[in-house]
Design an enzyme around this catalytic site. Structure first.
Site, PDB file in Angstrom:
ATOM      1  N   ARG A 163      35.736  45.582  36.602  1.00 37.09           N
ATOM      2  CA  ARG A 163      35.002  44.315  36.407  1.00 37.09           C
ATOM      3  C   ARG A 163      33.513  44.460  36.682  1.00 37.09           C
ATOM      4  O   ARG A 163      32.875  43.544  37.198  1.00 37.09           O
ATOM      5  CB  ARG A 163      35.555  43.201  37.300  1.00 37.09           C
ATOM      6  CG  ARG A 163      37.030  42.922  37.191  1.00 37.09           C
ATOM      7  CD  ARG A 163      37.427  42.361  35.834  1.00 37.09           C
ATOM      8  NE  ARG A 163      38.772  41.853  35.852  1.00 37.09           N
ATOM      9  CZ  ARG A 163      39.866  42.584  35.555  1.00 37.09           C
ATOM     10  NH1 ARG A 163      39.752  43.853  35.231  1.00 37.09           N
ATOM     11  NH2 ARG A 163      41.063  42.015  35.570  1.00 37.09           N
ATOM     12  N   CYS A 210      41.494  34.920  36.211  1.00 30.44           N
ATOM     13  CA  CYS A 210      41.540  35.081  37.669  1.00 30.44           C
ATOM     14  C   CYS A 210      40.198  34.698  38.265  1.00 30.44           C
ATOM     15  O   CYS A 210      39.139  35.100  37.777  1.00 30.44           O
ATOM     16  CB  CYS A 210      41.880  36.525  38.027  1.00 30.44           C
ATOM     17  SG  CYS A 210      43.624  36.915  37.738  1.00 30.44           S
TER      18      CYS A 210
END
Ligand code: FAD
Ligand code: EPU
Length: 285
Positions: A163, A210
């Protein structure tokens, strides 16, 4: 709807960012939809930020005062893709379409990203992924608009990690060169089946995926679940019952509700020694 102004290579409108994000919260901003480098030059003359698919953003109820740049249709060339092993794609190309086209062409490398509702620029900027694969698996090079000019950067200059992509400050990804691995449509479809199965436990209600990054070696969703926080609410924002790391907008959630819930979850988790880092990008807070 406020008026639409036309600038060189750009279309300017004031819109609620709730309409451009998957979580469906967020106030107004001046959105510059650009189609070429001239449009980018004009749009970036004042403070700006870039929006892709809006699937990892929490935008404040007051919106943002910066210009919001959105790449237009000329940066979406999924239809012209004929299944080459290596190709340049515009940053507004929807990832789901690209994942599908690569599978049909029997090319492997993107199937781990099945179900990520991003456009290519946002997926590169986040190095989006799952445990089945991430953007960095196929990304070779990016074209960015930075400091008023287009520039090319090799993928290995971007420090791509979980990420994370280190783009230069203010850089707008305009195109990305991807390289796939030859396979067969059947084999890629079979791999996609596993990715899809892993997603079955994820909620279908409005969210931004998320909320938190996974801490090393663990799952934020598992930790939130173990702390008994599923179903926790602030207004119409709720921790999903299906997966603890998804915060849902049940319909009328405000950004303030969502942020209050994020803060409450974090506080509860500090009690069990976990310090969760947000995966979402926060705008206007
Ligand atoms: P946005 O949300 O619009 O922007 C995200 C960041 O990227 C912002 O900082 C923005 O400024 C920047 N950005 C966007 N475009 C550009 C550009 N052209 N140039 C420079 N910077 C840019 N993510 C995963 O990694 N794995 C998953 O499995 C996953 N599942 C998801 C499931 C659901 C249902 C949802 C709603 C989200 C999920 N996400 C997942 C989160 C999200 O899809 C990713 O973070 C994705 O990379 C965001 O891309 P986007 O185009 O929507 O970017
Ligand atoms: N778990 C629970 N309770 C929950 C959620 C998960 O016990 O409420 C457990 C699961 O049973 C499993 C483990 O935690 O044993 C891991 O769960 P899962 O497979 O759902 O993966 P995750 O780590 O929670 C990550 C990504 C997702 C990605 C999936 C699939 C992060 C923060 N999340 O979730 O990405 O789709 O793997 O690979 O890295 C996103 O980033 O927005 C996102 C959705």
């Amino acid at each position: 709807m406020p008026g639409v102004d036309q600038a060189a290579g750009a279309r300017v409108r004031t819109v609620r960012l709730a309409d451009l994000t998957t979580l469906k919260v967020g106030g107004p901003a001046e959105v510059w939809e650009v189609e070429d480098a001239a449009g980018l030059a004009e749009a970036t003359a004042e403070p700006y930020r870039v929006i892709g698919g809006g699937s990892n953003l929490l935008v404040s109820d007051a919106g943002v005062t910066d210009r919001v740049i959105r790449l237009g249709r000329s940066y979406n060339n999924v239809r012209g893709y004929a299944g080459e092993r290596e190709a340049w794609f515009g940053a507004a190309t929807p990832l789901p379409g690209l994942v599908r086209r690569a599978q049909k062409a029997g090319l492997s490398g993107l199937e781990g990203l099945l179900g990520v509702p991003a456009v290519l620029g946002g997926a590169v900027a986040m190095n989006a992924g799952t445990r089945f694969g991430e953007m960095s698996d196929t990304l070779q090079e990016v074209e960015v608009f930075v400091d008023g000019a287009l520039e090319r950067l090799p993928a290995d200059a971007l420090d791509l990690r979980y990420r994370h992509a280190a783009l230069p400050d203010g850089a707008i990804v305009t195109r990305a060169r991807l390289r796939f691995t030859p396979s067969s449509p059947e084999a890629v479809a079979a791999a996609m089946h596993d990715v899809d199965a892993a997603r079955q436990g994820q909620p279908k209600v409005k969210s931004a995926g998320c909320a938190f990054k996974n801490p090393p070696g663990d799952s934020a969703g598992r930790l939130i679940d173990a702390a008994g926080l599923k179903g926790m609410r602030r207004g119409d924002a709720m921790v999903a019952l299906e997966h603890g790391n998804f915060i849902l907008n049940l319909g009328a959630a405000t950004a303030a509700d969502v942020l209050a819930l994020v803060a409450a979850v974090r506080e509860e988790l500090t009690k069990v020694g976990a310090d969760l880092e947000l995966e979402w990008r926060l705008w206007g807070f």
